[in-house]
Design a protein around this motif. Structure first.
Motif, PDB file in Angstrom:
ATOM      1  N   GLU A 120      33.569  31.035  56.148  1.00 26.54           N
ATOM      2  CA  GLU A 120      32.633  31.007  55.021  1.00 26.54           C
ATOM      3  C   GLU A 120      32.988  32.094  54.011  1.00 26.54           C
ATOM      4  N   ARG A 121      33.257  33.299  54.519  1.00 26.72           N
ATOM      5  CA  ARG A 121      33.563  34.423  53.632  1.00 26.72           C
ATOM      6  C   ARG A 121      34.845  34.187  52.845  1.00 26.72           C
ATOM      7  N   HIS A 122      35.895  33.759  53.544  1.00 30.24           N
ATOM      8  CA  HIS A 122      37.212  33.679  52.917  1.00 30.24           C
ATOM      9  C   HIS A 122      37.418  32.416  52.088  1.00 30.24           C
ATOM     10  N   ILE A 123      36.618  31.403  52.303  1.00 31.18           N
ATOM     11  CA  ILE A 123      36.784  30.164  51.545  1.00 31.18           C
ATOM     12  C   ILE A 123      35.699  29.992  50.493  1.00 31.18           C
ATOM     13  N   LEU A 124      34.456  30.343  50.846  1.00 30.80           N
ATOM     14  CA  LEU A 124      33.338  30.095  49.940  1.00 30.80           C
ATOM     15  C   LEU A 124      32.917  31.313  49.121  1.00 30.80           C
ATOM     16  N   LYS A 125      33.206  32.532  49.607  1.00 26.69           N
ATOM     17  CA  LYS A 125      32.680  33.729  48.948  1.00 26.69           C
ATOM     18  C   LYS A 125      33.721  34.509  48.149  1.00 26.69           C
ATOM     19  N   ASP A 126      34.937  34.021  48.115  1.00 24.61           N
ATOM     20  CA  ASP A 126      35.970  34.688  47.327  1.00 24.61           C
ATOM     21  C   ASP A 126      35.955  34.115  45.919  1.00 24.61           C
ATOM     22  N   ALA A 127      35.307  34.828  44.999  1.00 23.20           N
ATOM     23  CA  ALA A 127      35.121  34.334  43.634  1.00 23.20           C
ATOM     24  C   ALA A 127      36.415  34.312  42.828  1.00 23.20           C
ATOM     25  N   THR A 128      37.499  34.863  43.368  1.00 21.98           N
ATOM     26  CA  THR A 128      38.779  34.820  42.656  1.00 21.98           C
ATOM     27  C   THR A 128      39.474  33.476  42.832  1.00 21.98           C
ATOM     28  N   LEU A 129      38.994  32.656  43.771  1.00 17.29           N
ATOM     29  CA  LEU A 129      39.637  31.378  44.070  1.00 17.29           C
ATOM     30  C   LEU A 129      39.034  30.245  43.257  1.00 17.29           C
ATOM     31  N   SER A 130      39.856  29.252  42.958  1.00 18.32           N
ATOM     32  CA  SER A 130      39.363  27.990  42.414  1.00 18.32           C
ATOM     33  C   SER A 130      39.435  26.962  43.538  1.00 18.32           C
ATOM     34  N   PRO A 131      38.653  25.892  43.483  1.00 18.29           N
ATOM     35  CA  PRO A 131      38.733  24.866  44.534  1.00 18.29           C
ATOM     36  C   PRO A 131      40.156  24.349  44.736  1.00 18.29           C
ATOM     37  N   GLU A 132      40.914  24.258  43.637  1.00 19.67           N
ATOM     38  CA  GLU A 132      42.279  23.733  43.701  1.00 19.67           C
ATOM     39  C   GLU A 132      43.188  24.582  44.587  1.00 19.67           C
ATOM     40  N   ASP A 133      42.852  25.863  44.771  1.00 23.41           N
ATOM     41  CA  ASP A 133      43.667  26.742  45.608  1.00 23.41           C
ATOM     42  C   ASP A 133      43.600  26.364  47.086  1.00 23.41           C
ATOM     43  N   PHE A 185      46.705  44.935  43.123  1.00 18.27           N
ATOM     44  CA  PHE A 185      46.030  45.294  41.887  1.00 18.27           C
ATOM     45  C   PHE A 185      44.648  44.646  41.929  1.00 18.27           C
ATOM     46  N   ARG A 186      43.615  45.440  41.637  1.00 16.42           N
ATOM     47  CA  ARG A 186      42.243  44.945  41.715  1.00 16.42           C
ATOM     48  C   ARG A 186      41.532  45.144  40.379  1.00 16.42           C
ATOM     49  N   ASP A 187      41.165  44.026  39.756  1.00 20.77           N
ATOM     50  CA  ASP A 187      40.292  44.125  38.601  1.00 20.77           C
ATOM     51  C   ASP A 187      38.844  44.056  39.093  1.00 20.77           C
ATOM     52  N   ILE A 188      37.887  44.124  38.170  1.00 22.50           N
ATOM     53  CA  ILE A 188      36.475  44.132  38.554  1.00 22.50           C
ATOM     54  C   ILE A 188      36.111  42.869  39.340  1.00 22.50           C
ATOM     55  N   LYS A 189      36.598  41.730  38.876  1.00 21.85           N
ATOM     56  CA  LYS A 189      36.276  40.463  39.535  1.00 21.85           C
ATOM     57  C   LYS A 189      36.757  40.468  40.980  1.00 21.85           C
ATOM     58  N   TYR A 190      37.984  40.985  41.190  1.00 21.80           N
ATOM     59  CA  TYR A 190      38.517  41.011  42.555  1.00 21.80           C
ATOM     60  C   TYR A 190      37.715  41.976  43.433  1.00 21.80           C
ATOM     61  N   TRP A 191      37.422  43.168  42.924  1.00 26.23           N
ATOM     62  CA  TRP A 191      36.639  44.135  43.708  1.00 26.23           C
ATOM     63  C   TRP A 191      35.321  43.511  44.165  1.00 26.23           C
ATOM     64  N   GLU A 192      34.615  42.887  43.233  1.00 27.99           N
ATOM     65  CA  GLU A 192      33.307  42.313  43.571  1.00 27.99           C
ATOM     66  C   GLU A 192      33.449  41.202  44.606  1.00 27.99           C
ATOM     67  N   ALA A 193      34.487  40.389  44.466  1.00 24.26           N
ATOM     68  CA  ALA A 193      34.718  39.331  45.454  1.00 24.26           C
ATOM     69  C   ALA A 193      35.078  39.927  46.810  1.00 24.26           C
ATOM     70  N   GLN A 194      35.895  40.976  46.786  1.00 20.81           N
ATOM     71  CA  GLN A 194      36.333  41.570  48.045  1.00 20.81           C
ATOM     72  C   GLN A 194      35.188  42.148  48.851  1.00 20.81           C
ATOM     73  N   PHE A 195      34.212  42.738  48.176  1.00 26.53           N
ATOM     74  CA  PHE A 195      33.041  43.250  48.883  1.00 26.53           C
ATOM     75  C   PHE A 195      32.359  42.122  49.663  1.00 26.53           C
ATOM     76  N   ASP A 196      32.441  40.893  49.157  1.00 27.75           N
ATOM     77  CA  ASP A 196      31.794  39.755  49.807  1.00 27.75           C
ATOM     78  C   ASP A 196      32.639  39.136  50.920  1.00 27.75           C
ATOM     79  N   PHE A 197      33.995  39.167  50.769  1.00 27.38           N
ATOM     80  CA  PHE A 197      34.794  38.422  51.749  1.00 27.38           C
ATOM     81  C   PHE A 197      35.488  39.274  52.805  1.00 27.38           C
ATOM     82  N   CYS A 198      35.561  40.606  52.622  1.00 32.27           N
ATOM     83  CA  CYS A 198      36.421  41.377  53.535  1.00 32.27           C
ATOM     84  C   CYS A 198      35.803  41.638  54.904  1.00 32.27           C
ATOM     85  N   GLY A 199      34.478  41.532  55.032  1.00 32.74           N
ATOM     86  CA  GLY A 199      33.865  41.642  56.347  1.00 32.74           C
ATOM     87  C   GLY A 199      33.843  43.034  56.936  1.00 32.74           C
ATOM     88  N   GLU A 200      33.826  44.050  56.087  1.00 32.49           N
ATOM     89  CA  GLU A 200      33.810  45.412  56.593  1.00 32.49           C
ATOM     90  C   GLU A 200      32.414  45.807  57.077  1.00 32.49           C
TER      91      GLU A 200
END
Length: 313
Positions: free
Chosen positions: A40-53, A184-199
């Motif tokens: 769920e985290r890595h497929i649905l909560k990573d906002a950097t991804l598009s469905p096509e990925d 390299f992490r932009d703001i969008k990636y940082w915010e997504a990572q907080f949701d998908f990394c599972g720390e």
């Protein structure tokens, strides 16, 4: 018979949330020991991804196999380079041995080439399977730091996302931008990572002096050890690192630690008294004519990539 099977197969990217959710269920069925929420985290909560990925293979209107492509950008000697991570390579157990995974994997490779990625990375324990796609094994060093002494340090506290994010982001960039492997992490990636990394949020600690954060560490408990996901600081690297792991030891009661330590990190931290073993789970696929010879050497040299586990795909 083979032509009939081809007529029943469709290979493409996902088109909507419902298809992504079906991929989550597929991965959950394919990997019994991995919890549902991981996918769920890595497929649905990573906002950097598009469905096509998320690449899928469909047979008779059923998604039976998948490969996840993670578009990422890596620091490489002061520059930045785009690549594709590979994860969630899955096929329903009842649908295995028909070659579906190979078909969708080849589709994912072609998709990454279309996106003009320079190379691909994946982690696996079945390296021989990925040899057929021309992936090469990269050897890294996994180190153990044992018998850490617990110590309470008033300069160390839990990370506060509202107040600390900006300075932690800057520390990360300062510490990693000249390296080989950190993302390299932009703001969008940082915010997504907080949701998908599972720390474990309780194990995200910052080192602060006179109201200025100078370093941080991110970690998770894994069995009877603490696995370090990421570390960065602006100065006194070794002292800040030691203070942070001693604080983690004090907080958790666990005094054995584990982390990947690249050659460049060895020079930065100057750690001593650790146990090192070779890890061969990381593999790379270099796309033809997209990298300089120097870039190829840097990426494939022994223990040269410093890839933080917080970015794991």
């Amino acid at each position: 018979m083979k032509n009939e099977m081809k007529d029943r197969i469709e290979i493409r990217g996902c088109r909507n949330y419902d298809e992504l959710l079906k991929v989550v269920r597929l991965c959950d069925a394919a990997f019994e020991k991995t919890p549902f929420e991981y996918f769920e985290r890595h497929i649905l909560k990573d906002a950097t991804l598009s469905p096509e990925d998320t690449r899928i293979l469909i047979v008779d209107n059923e998604i039976v196999s998948s490969v996840q492509v993670f578009p990422r950008t890596m620091y490489l000697n002061g520059g930045k380079i785009d690549f594709g991570g590979i994860g969630n390579v899955a096929t329903y157990p009842a649908k295995r041995k028909f070659g579906y995974a190979e078909l969708v994997m080849n589709d994912a490779i072609n998709y990454m080439k279309e996106q003009e990625f320079k190379f691909s990375l994946l982690t696996t324990t079945i390296n021989k399977y990925y040899d057929k796609f021309s992936f090469e094994t990269l050897n890294r060093e996994l180190i153990e730091i044992n018998k850490v002494s617990p110590n309470f340090n008033k300069s160390i506290r839990k990370f506060n996302r509202v107040n600390d994010f900006g300075v932690v982001k800057n520390i990360y960039e300062y510490y990693n931008r000249d390296g080989i492997g950190p993302l390299f992490r932009d703001i969008k990636y940082w915010e997504a990572q907080f949701d998908f990394c599972g720390e474990d949020e309780n194990l995200f600690l910052v080192f602060e002096t006179t109201n200025s954060v100078e370093g941080y560490i991110r970690a998770v408990r894994e069995n009877d050890k603490i696995k370090i996901l990421e570390f960065a600081a602006v100065n006194d690297y070794l002292q800040i690192f030691k203070s942070l792991i001693e604080s983690l030891c004090y907080q958790t009661g666990i005094n054995d630690f584990e982390m990947f330590l690249s050659e460049s990190e060895k020079q930065k931290l100057q750690l001593k008294n650790y146990i090192s073993k070779i890890d061969s789970d990381l593999m790379i696929l270099l796309f033809e004519n997209r990298l300089t010879e120097l870039q190829k050497r840097e990426l494939t040299k022994y223990n040269n990539i410093n890839y933080w586990l917080s970015d794991f795909f």
